[in-house]
Design a protein around this motif. Structure first.
Motif, PDB file in Angstrom:
ATOM      1  N   UNK A 294      35.202  23.195  54.902  1.00  0.00           N
ATOM      2  CA  UNK A 294      35.346  24.768  55.471  1.00  0.00           C
ATOM      3  C   UNK A 294      34.073  25.062  56.268  1.00  0.00           C
ATOM      4  N   UNK A 295      33.008  24.709  55.975  1.00  0.00           N
ATOM      5  CA  UNK A 295      31.706  24.830  56.883  1.00  0.00           C
ATOM      6  C   UNK A 295      32.150  24.368  58.244  1.00  0.00           C
ATOM      7  N   UNK A 296      32.331  23.120  58.402  1.00  0.00           N
ATOM      8  CA  UNK A 296      32.545  22.197  59.390  1.00  0.00           C
ATOM      9  C   UNK A 296      33.624  22.718  60.367  1.00  0.00           C
ATOM     10  N   UNK A 297      34.840  23.167  59.672  1.00  0.00           N
ATOM     11  CA  UNK A 297      36.079  23.489  60.405  1.00  0.00           C
ATOM     12  C   UNK A 297      35.760  24.777  60.943  1.00  0.00           C
ATOM     13  N   UNK A 298      34.970  25.667  60.292  1.00  0.00           N
ATOM     14  CA  UNK A 298      35.296  27.114  60.879  1.00  0.00           C
ATOM     15  C   UNK A 298      34.032  27.088  62.170  1.00  0.00           C
ATOM     16  N   UNK A 299      32.897  26.391  61.841  1.00  0.00           N
ATOM     17  CA  UNK A 299      32.022  26.525  62.804  1.00  0.00           C
ATOM     18  C   UNK A 299      32.415  25.681  64.113  1.00  0.00           C
ATOM     19  N   UNK A 300      33.036  24.379  63.733  1.00  0.00           N
ATOM     20  CA  UNK A 300      33.623  23.639  64.936  1.00  0.00           C
ATOM     21  C   UNK A 300      34.641  24.337  65.803  1.00  0.00           C
ATOM     22  N   UNK A 301      35.475  25.248  65.242  1.00  0.00           N
ATOM     23  CA  UNK A 301      36.516  25.747  65.881  1.00  0.00           C
ATOM     24  C   UNK A 301      35.771  27.080  66.906  1.00  0.00           C
ATOM     25  N   UNK A 302      34.900  27.514  66.205  1.00  0.00           N
ATOM     26  CA  UNK A 302      33.989  28.895  67.051  1.00  0.00           C
ATOM     27  C   UNK A 302      33.192  28.144  68.195  1.00  0.00           C
ATOM     28  N   UNK A 303      32.736  26.982  67.982  1.00  0.00           N
ATOM     29  CA  UNK A 303      32.009  26.285  68.927  1.00  0.00           C
ATOM     30  C   UNK A 303      32.824  25.802  70.053  1.00  0.00           C
ATOM     31  N   UNK A 304      33.920  25.234  69.785  1.00  0.00           N
ATOM     32  CA  UNK A 304      34.935  24.746  70.826  1.00  0.00           C
ATOM     33  C   UNK A 304      35.391  25.963  71.377  1.00  0.00           C
ATOM     34  N   UNK A 305      35.713  27.256  70.957  1.00  0.00           N
ATOM     35  CA  UNK A 305      36.140  28.478  71.725  1.00  0.00           C
ATOM     36  C   UNK A 305      35.110  29.015  72.569  1.00  0.00           C
ATOM     37  N   UNK A 306      33.758  28.881  72.082  1.00  0.00           N
ATOM     38  CA  UNK A 306      32.469  29.921  72.473  1.00  0.00           C
ATOM     39  C   UNK A 306      32.213  28.927  73.892  1.00  0.00           C
ATOM     40  N   UNK A 307      32.277  27.907  73.826  1.00  0.00           N
ATOM     41  CA  UNK A 307      31.371  26.953  74.770  1.00  0.00           C
ATOM     42  C   UNK A 307      32.078  27.306  76.193  1.00  0.00           C
TER      43      UNK A 307
END
Length: 298
Positions: free
Chosen positions: A36-49
Protein backbone atom coordinates in the motif's frame (compact mmCIF):
# COMPACT_ATOMS: atom_id res chain seq x y z
CA UNK A 1 -7.76 36.76 13.79
CA UNK A 2 -5.29 36.34 10.94
CA UNK A 3 -4.09 33.20 9.24
CA UNK A 4 -0.79 32.96 7.42
CA UNK A 5 -0.01 30.75 4.45
CA UNK A 6 1.87 28.29 6.68
CA UNK A 7 -1.05 27.87 9.07
CA UNK A 8 -3.47 27.58 6.15
CA UNK A 9 -1.38 24.87 4.51
CA UNK A 10 -1.01 22.96 7.79
CA UNK A 11 -4.79 22.91 8.23
CA UNK A 12 -5.28 22.04 4.55
CA UNK A 13 -2.90 19.12 4.99
CA UNK A 14 -4.92 17.83 7.93
CA UNK A 15 -8.16 18.07 5.95
CA UNK A 16 -6.66 16.39 2.85
CA UNK A 17 -5.22 13.59 4.98
CA UNK A 18 -8.63 13.01 6.56
CA UNK A 19 -10.27 12.80 3.10
CA UNK A 20 -7.57 10.31 2.08
CA UNK A 21 -8.27 8.15 5.13
CA UNK A 22 -12.00 8.09 4.36
CA UNK A 23 -11.23 7.04 0.78
CA UNK A 24 -8.63 4.47 1.82
CA UNK A 25 -10.38 2.92 4.80
CA UNK A 26 -11.01 -0.33 2.87
CA UNK A 27 -7.58 -0.58 1.27
CA UNK A 28 -5.97 -2.24 4.29
CA UNK A 29 -8.19 -5.29 3.77
CA UNK A 30 -6.75 -5.99 0.31
CA UNK A 31 -3.26 -4.50 0.43
CA UNK A 32 -0.51 -5.26 2.98
CA UNK A 33 1.19 -2.17 4.52
CA UNK A 34 4.36 -2.35 2.40
CA UNK A 35 2.49 -2.75 -0.90
CA UNK A 36 0.00 0.00 0.00
CA UNK A 37 2.76 2.43 0.94
CA UNK A 38 4.80 1.68 -2.19
CA UNK A 39 1.88 1.96 -4.58
CA UNK A 40 0.56 5.22 -3.11
CA UNK A 41 3.93 6.95 -3.11
CA UNK A 42 4.98 5.52 -6.48
CA UNK A 43 1.80 6.83 -8.07
CA UNK A 44 2.26 10.32 -6.60
CA UNK A 45 5.93 10.39 -7.64
CA UNK A 46 5.06 9.42 -11.23
CA UNK A 47 2.48 12.20 -11.46
CA UNK A 48 4.41 14.89 -9.59
CA UNK A 49 7.77 14.52 -11.39
CA UNK A 50 6.66 15.85 -14.82
CA UNK A 51 4.69 18.68 -13.14
CA UNK A 52 7.73 19.85 -11.17
CA UNK A 53 10.04 19.58 -14.18
CA UNK A 54 7.58 21.59 -16.29
CA UNK A 55 7.05 24.33 -13.69
CA UNK A 56 10.78 24.72 -13.09
CA UNK A 57 11.71 24.32 -16.78
CA UNK A 58 13.83 21.30 -15.94
CA UNK A 59 16.25 23.39 -13.87
CA UNK A 60 17.68 21.63 -10.84
CA UNK A 61 17.66 23.82 -7.69
CA UNK A 62 20.97 25.01 -6.27
CA UNK A 63 21.32 22.64 -3.35
CA UNK A 64 24.46 21.38 -1.59
CA UNK A 65 24.96 17.62 -1.75
CA UNK A 66 24.50 17.46 2.05
CA UNK A 67 21.01 18.99 1.78
CA UNK A 68 20.01 16.61 -1.01
CA UNK A 69 21.15 13.67 1.10
CA UNK A 70 19.17 14.95 4.10
CA UNK A 71 15.97 15.33 2.06
CA UNK A 72 16.36 11.85 0.58
CA UNK A 73 17.04 10.43 4.04
CA UNK A 74 13.96 12.24 5.35
CA UNK A 75 11.87 10.45 2.72
CA UNK A 76 13.32 7.08 3.66
CA UNK A 77 12.79 7.61 7.40
CA UNK A 78 9.53 9.55 7.38
CA UNK A 79 7.70 7.75 4.57
CA UNK A 80 9.32 4.46 3.56
CA UNK A 81 9.94 3.23 7.11
CA UNK A 82 7.60 5.33 9.30
CA UNK A 83 4.48 5.01 7.14
CA UNK A 84 4.98 1.26 6.70
CA UNK A 85 5.35 0.86 10.48
CA UNK A 86 2.29 3.07 10.97
CA UNK A 87 0.14 0.91 8.68
CA UNK A 88 1.43 -2.21 10.45
CA UNK A 89 0.55 -0.79 13.87
CA UNK A 90 -2.84 0.35 12.53
CA UNK A 91 -3.61 -3.21 11.45
CA UNK A 92 -2.60 -4.57 14.86
CA UNK A 93 -4.17 -1.94 17.13
CA UNK A 94 -7.02 -0.38 15.19
CA UNK A 95 -7.78 3.28 14.58
CA UNK A 96 -8.73 4.06 18.18
CA UNK A 97 -5.44 3.12 19.78
CA UNK A 98 -3.42 4.60 16.91
CA UNK A 99 -5.36 7.84 17.26
CA UNK A 100 -4.16 8.12 20.84
CA UNK A 101 -0.56 7.11 20.00
CA UNK A 102 -0.57 9.71 17.21
CA UNK A 103 -0.91 12.41 19.89
CA UNK A 104 2.81 11.90 20.58
CA UNK A 105 3.64 13.63 17.29
CA UNK A 106 3.21 17.29 18.18
CA UNK A 107 4.93 17.04 21.62
CA UNK A 108 7.91 15.37 19.94
CA UNK A 109 8.10 18.11 17.28
CA UNK A 110 7.80 20.77 20.00
CA UNK A 111 10.71 19.27 21.93
CA UNK A 112 12.86 18.84 18.80
CA UNK A 113 11.98 22.35 17.61
CA UNK A 114 13.05 23.73 20.99
CA UNK A 115 16.33 21.78 21.04
CA UNK A 116 17.41 21.97 17.40
CA UNK A 117 15.53 24.88 15.81
CA UNK A 118 15.42 27.29 18.76
CA UNK A 119 11.64 27.63 18.42
CA UNK A 120 9.47 29.02 21.21
CA UNK A 121 5.72 29.08 21.74
CA UNK A 122 3.89 32.02 23.29
CA UNK A 123 1.22 31.74 26.00
CA UNK A 124 -1.63 31.57 23.46
CA UNK A 125 0.14 28.86 21.49
CA UNK A 126 0.55 26.76 24.65
CA UNK A 127 -3.15 27.25 25.44
CA UNK A 128 -3.99 26.27 21.87
CA UNK A 129 -1.74 23.22 22.14
CA UNK A 130 -3.60 22.08 25.26
CA UNK A 131 -7.04 22.63 23.73
CA UNK A 132 -6.14 20.85 20.47
CA UNK A 133 -4.62 17.91 22.36
CA UNK A 134 -7.68 17.58 24.61
CA UNK A 135 -10.05 17.87 21.67
CA UNK A 136 -8.21 15.17 19.72
CA UNK A 137 -8.26 12.86 22.75
CA UNK A 138 -12.02 13.33 23.05
CA UNK A 139 -12.75 12.52 19.42
CA UNK A 140 -10.46 9.47 19.52
CA UNK A 141 -12.32 6.26 20.25
CA UNK A 142 -12.58 5.94 24.05
CA UNK A 143 -11.09 2.87 25.82
CA UNK A 144 -14.59 1.53 26.61
CA UNK A 145 -15.10 0.96 22.89
CA UNK A 146 -11.93 -1.09 22.43
CA UNK A 147 -13.83 -4.36 22.63
CA UNK A 148 -11.07 -6.57 21.24
CA UNK A 149 -7.66 -7.23 22.68
CA UNK A 150 -5.09 -7.76 19.89
CA UNK A 151 -2.72 -10.66 20.47
CA UNK A 152 0.31 -8.39 20.19
CA UNK A 153 -0.84 -5.13 21.80
CA UNK A 154 2.55 -4.22 23.28
CA UNK A 155 4.33 -4.90 19.99
CA UNK A 156 1.78 -2.80 18.13
CA UNK A 157 2.17 0.09 20.60
CA UNK A 158 5.96 0.02 20.27
CA UNK A 159 5.74 -0.10 16.47
CA UNK A 160 3.27 2.78 16.47
CA UNK A 161 5.42 4.90 18.79
CA UNK A 162 8.45 4.22 16.62
CA UNK A 163 6.54 5.31 13.51
CA UNK A 164 5.44 8.60 15.11
CA UNK A 165 8.96 9.32 16.38
CA UNK A 166 10.46 8.76 12.92
CA UNK A 167 7.86 11.08 11.34
CA UNK A 168 8.79 13.84 13.79
CA UNK A 169 12.54 13.39 13.25
CA UNK A 170 12.12 13.29 9.46
CA UNK A 171 10.35 16.66 9.26
CA UNK A 172 12.51 18.52 11.77
CA UNK A 173 15.70 17.44 9.97
CA UNK A 174 14.60 19.20 6.76
CA UNK A 175 12.86 22.24 8.26
CA UNK A 176 15.71 24.69 7.48
CA UNK A 177 16.13 23.28 3.97
CA UNK A 178 12.41 23.71 3.34
CA UNK A 179 12.65 27.39 4.24
CA UNK A 180 15.34 27.97 1.62
CA UNK A 181 14.35 25.72 -1.29
CA UNK A 182 11.32 25.43 -3.66
CA UNK A 183 8.51 23.48 -2.02
CA UNK A 184 7.71 21.17 -4.93
CA UNK A 185 11.35 20.24 -5.47
CA UNK A 186 11.69 19.21 -1.84
CA UNK A 187 8.45 17.24 -2.05
CA UNK A 188 9.71 15.46 -5.17
CA UNK A 189 13.10 14.66 -3.66
CA UNK A 190 11.50 13.38 -0.48
CA UNK A 191 9.17 11.15 -2.48
CA UNK A 192 12.11 9.84 -4.51
CA UNK A 193 13.88 8.88 -1.30
CA UNK A 194 10.73 7.22 -0.02
CA UNK A 195 10.09 5.17 -3.16
CA UNK A 196 13.77 4.18 -3.40
CA UNK A 197 13.72 3.05 0.23
CA UNK A 198 10.48 1.14 -0.25
CA UNK A 199 11.85 -0.66 -3.31
CA UNK A 200 14.91 -1.75 -1.33
CA UNK A 201 12.72 -2.98 1.51
CA UNK A 202 10.40 -4.80 -0.92
CA UNK A 203 13.40 -6.46 -2.61
CA UNK A 204 14.45 -8.07 0.68
CA UNK A 205 13.42 -11.76 0.44
CA UNK A 206 12.08 -11.78 4.01
CA UNK A 207 9.52 -9.13 3.03
CA UNK A 208 7.96 -11.22 0.27
CA UNK A 209 4.81 -12.06 2.22
CA UNK A 210 4.41 -8.39 3.19
CA UNK A 211 4.11 -7.26 -0.43
CA UNK A 212 1.92 -10.00 -1.89
CA UNK A 213 -1.68 -9.16 -2.83
CA UNK A 214 -4.44 -10.11 -5.26
CA UNK A 215 -4.77 -7.32 -7.83
CA UNK A 216 -8.34 -8.41 -8.64
CA UNK A 217 -9.46 -7.50 -5.12
CA UNK A 218 -7.91 -4.02 -5.05
CA UNK A 219 -10.35 -1.07 -5.42
CA UNK A 220 -8.14 0.78 -7.88
CA UNK A 221 -10.22 3.94 -8.21
CA UNK A 222 -10.26 4.35 -4.45
CA UNK A 223 -6.52 3.73 -4.31
CA UNK A 224 -5.82 6.42 -6.95
CA UNK A 225 -8.01 9.00 -5.22
CA UNK A 226 -6.53 8.16 -1.83
CA UNK A 227 -3.02 8.53 -3.24
CA UNK A 228 -3.70 11.85 -4.97
CA UNK A 229 -5.56 13.49 -2.09
CA UNK A 230 -4.42 11.73 1.06
CA UNK A 231 -0.79 11.31 -0.02
CA UNK A 232 0.08 13.81 -2.77
CA UNK A 233 -1.98 16.88 -1.92
CA UNK A 234 -1.65 16.27 1.80
CA UNK A 235 2.14 15.98 1.56
CA UNK A 236 2.57 19.19 -0.45
CA UNK A 237 0.39 21.08 2.03
CA UNK A 238 2.12 19.40 4.98
CA UNK A 239 5.61 20.38 3.86
CA UNK A 240 4.33 23.83 2.92
CA UNK A 241 3.06 24.30 6.46
CA UNK A 242 6.54 23.59 7.83
CA UNK A 243 8.10 25.85 5.21
CA UNK A 244 6.04 28.93 6.01
CA UNK A 245 5.50 28.68 9.76
CA UNK A 246 7.34 27.23 12.75
CA UNK A 247 7.56 23.45 13.08
CA UNK A 248 5.86 23.63 16.48
CA UNK A 249 2.80 25.52 15.20
CA UNK A 250 2.51 23.35 12.07
CA UNK A 251 2.68 20.15 14.14
CA UNK A 252 -0.07 21.29 16.49
CA UNK A 253 -2.35 22.34 13.62
CA UNK A 254 -1.69 18.98 11.93
CA UNK A 255 -3.31 17.32 14.97
CA UNK A 256 -6.67 18.64 13.74
CA UNK A 257 -6.63 15.81 11.16
CA UNK A 258 -8.34 13.53 13.68
CA UNK A 259 -11.12 16.07 14.12
CA UNK A 260 -11.56 16.57 10.37
CA UNK A 261 -11.77 12.79 10.09
CA UNK A 262 -14.59 12.64 12.65
CA UNK A 263 -16.48 15.47 10.91
CA UNK A 264 -16.11 13.85 7.48
CA UNK A 265 -17.19 10.48 8.85
CA UNK A 266 -20.33 12.10 10.26
CA UNK A 267 -21.15 14.03 7.07
CA UNK A 268 -19.95 11.55 4.46
CA UNK A 269 -20.40 8.13 6.04
CA UNK A 270 -23.29 9.08 8.34
CA UNK A 271 -21.39 7.87 11.40
CA UNK A 272 -22.81 9.27 14.67
CA UNK A 273 -20.77 12.13 16.15
CA UNK A 274 -22.13 12.05 19.69
CA UNK A 275 -21.76 14.55 22.50
CA UNK A 276 -18.16 13.59 23.15
CA UNK A 277 -17.27 14.21 19.51
CA UNK A 278 -19.03 17.57 19.40
CA UNK A 279 -17.15 18.77 22.49
CA UNK A 280 -13.88 17.49 21.02
CA UNK A 281 -14.48 19.33 17.75
CA UNK A 282 -15.30 22.58 19.58
CA UNK A 283 -12.22 22.30 21.80
CA UNK A 284 -9.96 21.59 18.84
CA UNK A 285 -11.16 24.53 16.80
CA UNK A 286 -10.93 26.76 19.88
CA UNK A 287 -7.30 25.66 20.17
CA UNK A 288 -6.72 26.42 16.50
CA UNK A 289 -8.17 29.90 17.04
CA UNK A 290 -5.72 30.45 19.92
CA UNK A 291 -2.84 29.35 17.69
CA UNK A 292 -3.86 31.84 14.99
CA UNK A 293 -4.49 34.70 17.41
CA UNK A 294 -0.94 34.65 18.65
CA UNK A 295 1.43 33.09 16.14
CA UNK A 296 4.78 31.97 17.51
CA UNK A 297 8.01 33.44 16.26
CA UNK A 298 10.50 30.74 15.18
Amino acid sequence: MSIGIGEGLALGSAAAWAVGVILARQLGATLPPLALNLMKNGLVLALLAPVVLFLHAGQWPQMPARDIALVLASGVLGIAIADTLYFRALNELGAGRMGVIGNLYSPLVLVMGFLWLDERLGARQWLGFGLVGLGVLLVSRPPSEWRTQPAHTLRGVLIGMGAIALMAIAIVMVKRILEEQPLLWITLLRLAGAVGGLLLIAAWPAMRRHRAFDARQVPWRRLILAALIGQGLSMVFWLGGYKYTSASVAAILNESASVFLVILAALWLREPLGRRGVVGVLLTFSGIACMLLGRATP
